[in-house]
Design an enzyme around this catalytic site. Structure first.
Site, PDB file in Angstrom:
ATOM      1  N   THR A  17       0.833  -1.208   0.000  1.00  0.00           N
ATOM      2  CA  THR A  17       0.000   0.000   0.000  1.00  0.00           C
ATOM      3  C   THR A  17       0.867   1.258   0.000  1.00  0.00           C
ATOM      4  O   THR A  17       0.371   2.364   0.184  1.00  0.00           O
ATOM      5  CB  THR A  17      -0.924   0.026   1.239  1.00  0.00           C
ATOM      6  OG1 THR A  17      -0.095  -0.137   2.400  1.00  0.00           O
ATOM      7  CG2 THR A  17      -1.952  -1.090   1.195  1.00  0.00           C
ATOM      8  N   SER A 259       7.798   5.982   9.866  1.00  0.00           N
ATOM      9  CA  SER A 259       6.508   5.598   9.284  1.00  0.00           C
ATOM     10  C   SER A 259       6.537   5.833   7.785  1.00  0.00           C
ATOM     11  O   SER A 259       7.468   6.427   7.235  1.00  0.00           O
ATOM     12  CB  SER A 259       5.382   6.416   9.904  1.00  0.00           C
ATOM     13  OG  SER A 259       5.274   7.646   9.245  1.00  0.00           O
ATOM     14  N   LYS A 260       5.468   5.343   7.132  1.00  0.00           N
ATOM     15  CA  LYS A 260       5.384   5.484   5.683  1.00  0.00           C
ATOM     16  C   LYS A 260       5.343   6.948   5.251  1.00  0.00           C
ATOM     17  O   LYS A 260       5.534   7.275   4.104  1.00  0.00           O
ATOM     18  CB  LYS A 260       4.133   4.761   5.165  1.00  0.00           C
ATOM     19  CG  LYS A 260       4.362   3.289   4.975  1.00  0.00           C
ATOM     20  CD  LYS A 260       3.201   2.605   4.297  1.00  0.00           C
ATOM     21  CE  LYS A 260       3.474   1.112   4.226  1.00  0.00           C
ATOM     22  NZ  LYS A 260       2.334   0.307   3.912  1.00  0.00           N
ATOM     23  N   ARG A 261       5.051   7.834   6.218  1.00  0.00           N
ATOM     24  CA  ARG A 261       4.983   9.263   5.871  1.00  0.00           C
ATOM     25  C   ARG A 261       6.369   9.827   5.557  1.00  0.00           C
ATOM     26  O   ARG A 261       6.502  10.806   4.863  1.00  0.00           O
ATOM     27  CB  ARG A 261       4.344  10.061   7.025  1.00  0.00           C
ATOM     28  CG  ARG A 261       2.845   9.852   7.120  1.00  0.00           C
ATOM     29  CD  ARG A 261       2.263  10.750   8.197  1.00  0.00           C
ATOM     30  NE  ARG A 261       2.808  10.442   9.517  1.00  0.00           N
ATOM     31  CZ  ARG A 261       2.358   9.447  10.278  1.00  0.00           C
ATOM     32  NH1 ARG A 261       1.390   8.693   9.874  1.00  0.00           N
ATOM     33  NH2 ARG A 261       2.890   9.216  11.462  1.00  0.00           N
ATOM     34  N   GLN A 263       8.560   9.855   3.490  1.00  0.00           N
ATOM     35  CA  GLN A 263       8.749   9.444   2.098  1.00  0.00           C
ATOM     36  C   GLN A 263      10.178   9.630   1.597  1.00  0.00           C
ATOM     37  O   GLN A 263      10.641   8.918   0.731  1.00  0.00           O
ATOM     38  CB  GLN A 263       7.794  10.205   1.180  1.00  0.00           C
ATOM     39  CG  GLN A 263       6.390   9.623   1.170  1.00  0.00           C
ATOM     40  CD  GLN A 263       6.338   8.169   0.734  1.00  0.00           C
ATOM     41  OE1 GLN A 263       6.974   7.772  -0.230  1.00  0.00           O
ATOM     42  NE2 GLN A 263       5.598   7.332   1.455  1.00  0.00           N
TER      43      GLN A 263
END
Ligand code: GLU
Length: 289
Positions: A17, A259-261, A263
């Site tokens: 995701t 976290s995925k944030r 980037q």
């Protein structure tokens, strides 16, 4: 429980995701290292949330892991190709009388919780969010059938307290923390099949760890609370209990959990910057405390 002496079967189970980040690299390397030279390292794609999964994220997972120097067994298990396995598990739980359809929307659940604000036991938060107040657990069979017949979307929830009555004390071995006692009641009546998918993370993950013969589950300590409900599902579905290793999480540049944030630190972006693998390992070491 699985034998601590057998060569471990471990797995890395990302959801396609988003792009993987350094924290995922740490987790994948940890799982592969835990398999040791005699063990097996498996890869599983947890892609049941089809609306959020994208092929480019899946491709990037393979490229990232290869770039990290990891080799995994094939075929890779893709959860979206195994919905029948999860349906079968749901059938078993249904036969035990432990499931009920839930028609509530998020907004309705929120409203119900606010209305019950005077009853503190109804305001509990579980690991996945507010504990479900049990609204649909009281529907009669006739009412359930009528609403299903009318085509209302529904999730399937576990009657957690009833389930617990039949299983006694449940424990698992965490190789870092020692013997743990499961308290699945912290989840309340957890969703096992979502409205849009015939499973949930908890059900698919528990079934797959057993179906793939995983004997040592390695994953971040942020997922540790899930093990409480996974342990209950193992007991109900008569599945073996692997050992667990909930590893620490890396910290990001701001000192917070990765976290995925974040980037800028995706593995894809580091690959594109031509980082050598050794630099990734150093970066990971610097971010573990
Ligand atoms: N797909 C889950 C995640 O990416 C895996 C958690 C687990 O390893 O059980 O967080």
């Amino acid at each position: 429980m699985t034998s601590p002496n057998a060569a471990p079967v471990t797995r890395f189970a990302p959801s396609p995701t988003g792009y993987l980040h350094l924290g995922h690299a740490f987790s994948a390397l940890d799982a592969a290292a835990a398999a040791t030279e005699r063990g097996r390292f498996l890869l599983r794609l947890e892609d049941t949330d089809q609306g959020r999964c994208r092929p480019e994220f899946e491709d990037a997972i393979y490229e990232d892991l290869a770039w990290l120097g990891l080799a995994w067994e094939t075929p890779v298990r893709r959860q979206s190709e195994h919905f029948d396995d999860y349906r079968r598990a749901l059938g078993t739980l249904d036969q035990l009388g432990l499931l009920y359809p839930c028609f509530c929307t998020r907004a309705e659940i929120q409203r119900e919780i606010e209305n019950a604000a005077s009853a503190p036991h109804n305001q509990l938060r579980g690991p996945d969010g507010p504990v479900y107040p049990g609204t649909c657990s009281h529907l009669t069979k006739t009412e359930q059938d009528r609403r299903i017949g009318d085509g209302e979307p529904y999730a399937l929830r576990l009657r957690t307290h009833t389930a617990l009555e039949g299983v006694g004390t449940l424990t698992w071995t965490d190789v870092i923390r020692g013997e743990m006692t499961a308290t699945p009641e912290i989840f309340g009546d957890v969703v096992l099949a979502r409205k849009d998918t015939p499973t949930s993370y908890h059900l698919a993950c528990t079934c797959d760890d057993a179906l793939q013969g995983v004997t040592l589950v390695t994953r971040g300590e942020d997922v540790l609370p899930s093990t409480h409900i996974h342990r209950l599902l193992q007991a109900l579905l008569n599945l073996p209990t692997p050992r667990y290793r909930h590893h620490q999480l890396l910290t990001g540049p701001d000192g917070k959990k990765f976290s995925k944030r974040d980037q800028s630190m995706t593995l894809k972006s580091l690959r594109e910057l031509d980082w050598p693998r050794e630099r990734v390992l150093v970066e990971i070491r610097n971010r573990t405390t």
